[in-house]
Write a protein that holds these residues in place. Structure first.
Motif, PDB file in Angstrom:
ATOM      1  N   LYS A  78      -8.410   5.023  16.251  1.00  0.00           N
ATOM      2  CA  LYS A  78      -7.955   5.887  16.976  1.00  0.00           C
ATOM      3  C   LYS A  78      -6.811   5.092  16.941  1.00  0.00           C
ATOM      4  O   LYS A  78      -6.138   6.312  17.494  1.00  0.00           O
ATOM      5  CB  LYS A  78      -8.783   4.279  17.732  1.00  0.00           C
ATOM      6  CG  LYS A  78     -10.062   4.754  17.796  1.00  0.00           C
ATOM      7  CD  LYS A  78     -11.343   4.236  19.028  1.00  0.00           C
ATOM      8  CE  LYS A  78     -12.441   4.498  18.500  1.00  0.00           C
ATOM      9  NZ  LYS A  78     -13.404   2.945  19.255  1.00  0.00           N
ATOM     10  N   GLU A  79      -5.959   4.133  16.694  1.00  0.00           N
ATOM     11  CA  GLU A  79      -4.943   3.108  16.904  1.00  0.00           C
ATOM     12  C   GLU A  79      -3.628   4.899  16.652  1.00  0.00           C
ATOM     13  O   GLU A  79      -2.323   5.174  17.022  1.00  0.00           O
ATOM     14  CB  GLU A  79      -4.523   2.241  16.242  1.00  0.00           C
ATOM     15  CG  GLU A  79      -4.929   0.810  17.137  1.00  0.00           C
ATOM     16  CD  GLU A  79      -4.435  -0.132  16.327  1.00  0.00           C
ATOM     17  OE1 GLU A  79      -3.800  -0.477  14.815  1.00  0.00           O
ATOM     18  OE2 GLU A  79      -4.615  -1.144  16.898  1.00  0.00           O
ATOM     19  N   VAL A 235       6.750  -7.628  12.567  1.00  0.00           N
ATOM     20  CA  VAL A 235       7.441  -7.660  13.905  1.00  0.00           C
ATOM     21  C   VAL A 235       8.377  -9.085  14.763  1.00  0.00           C
ATOM     22  O   VAL A 235       9.243  -8.873  15.409  1.00  0.00           O
ATOM     23  CB  VAL A 235       6.220  -7.268  15.463  1.00  0.00           C
ATOM     24  CG1 VAL A 235       4.886  -8.907  15.019  1.00  0.00           C
ATOM     25  CG2 VAL A 235       6.832  -7.928  16.828  1.00  0.00           C
ATOM     26  N   GLU A 236       7.981 -10.165  13.649  1.00  0.00           N
ATOM     27  CA  GLU A 236       9.085 -11.785  14.228  1.00  0.00           C
ATOM     28  C   GLU A 236       9.452 -11.172  12.906  1.00  0.00           C
ATOM     29  O   GLU A 236      11.511 -11.178  14.058  1.00  0.00           O
ATOM     30  CB  GLU A 236       7.747 -12.629  13.752  1.00  0.00           C
ATOM     31  CG  GLU A 236       6.344 -13.279  14.159  1.00  0.00           C
ATOM     32  CD  GLU A 236       5.549 -11.877  13.009  1.00  0.00           C
ATOM     33  OE1 GLU A 236       3.730 -12.739  14.312  1.00  0.00           O
ATOM     34  OE2 GLU A 236       5.630 -11.348  12.396  1.00  0.00           O
ATOM     35  N   ILE A 266      -0.849  -2.012  16.511  1.00  0.00           N
ATOM     36  CA  ILE A 266       0.170  -1.043  15.628  1.00  0.00           C
ATOM     37  C   ILE A 266       0.850  -0.949  17.402  1.00  0.00           C
ATOM     38  O   ILE A 266       2.031  -0.786  17.296  1.00  0.00           O
ATOM     39  CB  ILE A 266      -0.107   0.227  15.281  1.00  0.00           C
ATOM     40  CG1 ILE A 266      -0.924   0.010  13.617  1.00  0.00           C
ATOM     41  CG2 ILE A 266       1.091   1.576  15.137  1.00  0.00           C
ATOM     42  CD1 ILE A 266      -1.599   1.409  12.836  1.00  0.00           C
ATOM     43  N   ARG A 267       0.284  -0.287  18.060  1.00  0.00           N
ATOM     44  CA  ARG A 267       1.265  -0.404  19.295  1.00  0.00           C
ATOM     45  C   ARG A 267       1.503  -1.716  20.233  1.00  0.00           C
ATOM     46  O   ARG A 267       2.892  -1.030  20.773  1.00  0.00           O
ATOM     47  CB  ARG A 267       0.156  -0.253  20.772  1.00  0.00           C
ATOM     48  CG  ARG A 267       0.578   0.166  21.606  1.00  0.00           C
ATOM     49  CD  ARG A 267      -1.290   1.114  22.504  1.00  0.00           C
ATOM     50  NE  ARG A 267      -2.084   1.726  22.503  1.00  0.00           N
ATOM     51  CZ  ARG A 267      -3.375   1.894  22.155  1.00  0.00           C
ATOM     52  NH1 ARG A 267      -3.426   0.406  22.233  1.00  0.00           N
ATOM     53  NH2 ARG A 267      -3.746   2.739  21.566  1.00  0.00           N
ATOM     54  N   ARG A 316       5.970   4.901   9.585  1.00  0.00           N
ATOM     55  CA  ARG A 316       5.914   5.457   9.855  1.00  0.00           C
ATOM     56  C   ARG A 316       6.183   6.344  11.232  1.00  0.00           C
ATOM     57  O   ARG A 316       7.442   7.362  11.757  1.00  0.00           O
ATOM     58  CB  ARG A 316       5.343   7.028   9.427  1.00  0.00           C
ATOM     59  CG  ARG A 316       5.264   8.121   9.317  1.00  0.00           C
ATOM     60  CD  ARG A 316       4.344   9.555   9.680  1.00  0.00           C
ATOM     61  NE  ARG A 316       3.134   8.943  10.132  1.00  0.00           N
ATOM     62  CZ  ARG A 316       1.819   9.804   9.912  1.00  0.00           C
ATOM     63  NH1 ARG A 316       1.644  10.559   8.741  1.00  0.00           N
ATOM     64  NH2 ARG A 316       0.636  10.000  10.695  1.00  0.00           N
ATOM     65  N   GLU A 317       6.003   5.368  12.059  1.00  0.00           N
ATOM     66  CA  GLU A 317       6.124   5.911  13.066  1.00  0.00           C
ATOM     67  C   GLU A 317       7.515   5.134  14.009  1.00  0.00           C
ATOM     68  O   GLU A 317       7.768   5.150  14.563  1.00  0.00           O
ATOM     69  CB  GLU A 317       4.571   5.321  13.854  1.00  0.00           C
ATOM     70  CG  GLU A 317       5.235   6.018  15.914  1.00  0.00           C
ATOM     71  CD  GLU A 317       5.024   7.107  16.479  1.00  0.00           C
ATOM     72  OE1 GLU A 317       6.002   7.123  17.900  1.00  0.00           O
ATOM     73  OE2 GLU A 317       5.137   8.034  15.709  1.00  0.00           O
ATOM     74  N   LEU A 318       7.307   3.595  13.825  1.00  0.00           N
ATOM     75  CA  LEU A 318       8.375   2.887  13.805  1.00  0.00           C
ATOM     76  C   LEU A 318       9.978   3.064  13.456  1.00  0.00           C
ATOM     77  O   LEU A 318      11.140   3.126  14.343  1.00  0.00           O
ATOM     78  CB  LEU A 318       8.523   1.527  13.183  1.00  0.00           C
ATOM     79  CG  LEU A 318       9.286   0.054  13.867  1.00  0.00           C
ATOM     80  CD1 LEU A 318       8.380  -0.319  15.074  1.00  0.00           C
ATOM     81  CD2 LEU A 318       8.514  -1.050  12.888  1.00  0.00           C
TER      82      LEU A 318
END
Length: 333
Positions: A78-79, A235-236, A266-267, A316-318
């Motif tokens: 879904k993400e 993320v940190e 992920i969002r 990939r998105e980041l």
């Protein structure tokens, strides 16, 4: 005569009582026999029921485990679907913009000269940057190596130091570190952190490590045994790196090296990175973010590959949103 009759009645009564007593005795004897056999039958029945209950409980635990894995896979899909939907919407917007530009051009309002001028300025800027980094006599056909722009003056590595990376992909990770450093033969500063934001060298906390052959050798030597705790979520480390080292006068690239993402969303990672790296606007990120993915999780059974798939989708998105490139390796050995 009366005495004889009375005596016969007494004898009859005693005989009847004997029969009755014998009958009761037989019943009591049967009950005793039945009671001595009954517990064995009940115990066997109880053992059978206990075995069936344990088997059903084990089946229930397996079903719950499979359900948990399927739910996690479903959430990951879904993400990923949400990300692809947003990308499609963005591409549609870009397509509409290009169509509008084409329409204006066909009407006689061309921007060819302007675009050529902007392209020339961009090429000149990139050439000056590469001359400063690689020397006056260095020549290259373009400013991209393996799909990764190499126009940065400062490079920062964020490494997943979890057990899966350290135990299975560490030698390959060191090789990729060497390859990446070779892309930048002369920069102004280097830094190495893990995905939790912990520094490799505490004496260089909050400042750049000078780029010298000796420092590079020290980084690679320390890397072979460096294994701080990691939660396999970058993320940190990214947030700390951007907040600490961003400088509007410096060109900085971050390289994320990892194999899996175990975070909840992920969002949420995308939004967290946007908050620290998009302060100059959506189209002008403060630092570049590149990533290299190690396919360690893909050597496991299919239902255990979810975290590897989520890392690939996230990176990939980041990297796409932050001006970088995601490189997924085919082998981690």
């Amino acid at each position: 005569m009366s005495r004889r009759k009375k005596r016969q009645q007494e004898e009859f009564s005693i005989s009847f009582l004997d029969v009755i007593c014998c009958g009761f005795g037989a019943i009591v004897l049967l009950l005793m026999i039945a009671k001595t056999v009954e517990p064995i039958v009940l115990e066997e029945a109880e053992l059978d029921l206990d075995g069936q209950v344990q088997e059903l409980q084990q089946q229930l635990a397996e079903i719950r485990g499979e359900t948990s894995v399927l739910n996690r896979d479903l959430n990951a899909k879904k993400e990923q679907l949400d990300i692809e939907t947003k990308r499609i919407a963005k591409l549609k917007g870009e397509l509409e913009t290009l169509q509008a530009q084409y329409a204006r051009k066909t009407e006689g309002e061309t921007e060819e000269g302007k675009l050529k001028g902007e392209l020339t300025i961009a090429l000149q800027t990139m050439t000056d940057e590469m001359k400063r980094l690689l020397g006056e006599n260095y020549q290259r056909k373009n400013n991209v190596i393996g799909g990764i722009p190499v126009d940065s003056e400062y490079i920062l590595f964020i490494i997943d130091t979890s057990g899966s990376m350290f135990n299975y992909g560490w030698d390959r990770m060191i090789e990729e570190m060497v390859n990446t450093l070779n892309l930048y033969p002369n920069v102004k500063g280097i830094q190495v952190m893990n995905d939790m934001g912990d520094y490799m060298f505490s004496n260089y906390r909050n400042r750049w490590i000078p780029d010298t052959p000796g420092r590079r050798k020290a980084v690679l030597s320390r890397l072979r045994s460096w294994n701080p705790f990691s939660n396999s979520s970058p993320v940190e480390g990214i947030q700390k790196a951007v907040r600490t080292f961003y400088d509007p006068n410096k060109k900085i690239s971050i390289y994320v090296l990892g194999d899996e993402f175990t975070g909840k969303s992920i969002r949420n990672v995308m939004m967290a990175v946007d908050r620290v790296n998009a302060q100059r606007g959506e189209e002008q990120r403060m630092v570049r973010i590149h990533a290299i993915g190690f396919p360690i999780q893909f050597s496991r059974p299919l239902h255990l590959q979810t975290t590897g798939l989520r890392f690939a989708a996230l990176m990939r998105e980041l990297t796409y949103r932050n001006g970088g490139t995601f490189v997924g390796l085919n082998d981690f050995r």
